[in-house]
Each structure stands twice: as structure tokens, then as C-alpha cells.
Write a protein that holds these residues in place. Structure first.
Motif, PDB file in Angstrom:
ATOM      1  N   ASP A 179      62.253  45.268  71.641  1.00  0.00           N
ATOM      2  CA  ASP A 179      60.834  45.296  71.292  1.00  0.00           C
ATOM      3  C   ASP A 179      60.184  46.608  71.721  1.00  0.00           C
ATOM      4  O   ASP A 179      59.420  47.218  70.967  1.00  0.00           O
ATOM      5  CB  ASP A 179      60.119  44.105  71.927  1.00  0.00           C
ATOM      6  N   GLU A 195      61.297  49.370  69.402  1.00  0.00           N
ATOM      7  CA  GLU A 195      60.594  49.288  68.117  1.00  0.00           C
ATOM      8  C   GLU A 195      59.156  49.810  68.237  1.00  0.00           C
ATOM      9  O   GLU A 195      58.672  50.526  67.360  1.00  0.00           O
ATOM     10  CB  GLU A 195      60.602  47.845  67.612  1.00  0.00           C
ATOM     11  N   GLU A 196      58.491  49.466  69.323  1.00  0.00           N
ATOM     12  CA  GLU A 196      57.123  49.959  69.546  1.00  0.00           C
ATOM     13  C   GLU A 196      57.088  51.477  69.659  1.00  0.00           C
ATOM     14  O   GLU A 196      56.205  52.136  69.101  1.00  0.00           O
ATOM     15  CB  GLU A 196      56.523  49.319  70.802  1.00  0.00           C
ATOM     16  N   SER A 213      57.455  53.019  66.342  1.00  0.00           N
ATOM     17  CA  SER A 213      56.198  52.915  65.591  1.00  0.00           C
ATOM     18  C   SER A 213      55.188  53.952  66.054  1.00  0.00           C
ATOM     19  O   SER A 213      54.482  54.554  65.226  1.00  0.00           O
ATOM     20  CB  SER A 213      55.593  51.520  65.752  1.00  0.00           C
ATOM     21  N   GLN A 273      54.294  51.273  77.002  1.00  0.00           N
ATOM     22  CA  GLN A 273      55.705  50.930  76.808  1.00  0.00           C
ATOM     23  C   GLN A 273      56.521  51.289  78.053  1.00  0.00           C
ATOM     24  O   GLN A 273      57.440  50.557  78.439  1.00  0.00           O
ATOM     25  CB  GLN A 273      56.273  51.620  75.558  1.00  0.00           C
TER      26      GLN A 273
END
Length: 84
Positions: A48, A51-52, A55, A75
Motif C-alpha cells: 500500500d 502504491e501511494e 501515485s 508514507q
């Protein structure tokens, strides 16, 4: 011919290491449920976070530098919580 029988103390002395090895818990005998749960949770969290971060990088032109840095810091905070 038959070999002479060992007396009991000698027999125990010779066979005890073998008996102790047979009593040891083997890796596949142990319950790894807690370990598997922790690894699964960490893996999902890392995926996760990854992925953040992707992005943030992909949409970096849309947001201000300070917003992007704040998102990256968030993050990093999520990542470091697993170190404690």
C-alpha cells in the motif's frame, strides 16, 4: 553369534542423545500462525505504501511541492511505524 548385552546405564548413555533428538520440535511441527499473520500484515502495508508513493510521483505535477513532500512524509511515517 550374539553380541553381549550392555548393562542398563551403558545402554542409556548410548541411546539418550538419539532419544533427545527424537523429542525435539521440528520446524514444521511449530505453529507459525502468528508469524504468518505478521508477515501478511507487513506485506500488505508495504504494498500500500509503495502504491501511494507511486501515485505521488505520477501526479506530482498536479500538486504543489509542499503537498507532495507532506504526502511523502506521511508514507515515511507509515513505514517507520513498523520499525518500533
Amino acid at each position: 553369534m550374539n553380541a553381549p548385552l550392555l548393562d542398563f546405564p551403558e545402554r542409556v548413555e548410548l541411546t539418550e542423545p538419539i532419544r533427545q533428538r527424537e523429542l525435539e520440535t521440528l520446524a514444521f511441527d511449530e505453529d507459525n500462525g502468528a508469524l504468518e499473520e505478521q508477515i501478511r500484515a507487513l506485506t500488505l502495508e508495504l504494498e500500500d505504501i509503495q502504491e501511494e508513493v507511486r501515485s505521488i510521483w505520477e501526479f506530482r505535477q498536479i500538486y504543489s511541492t509542499s503537498d507532495n513532500l507532506a504526502a511523502v512524509q506521511e508514507q515515511k511515517r507509515r513505514l517507520t511505524k513498523w520499525v518500533r
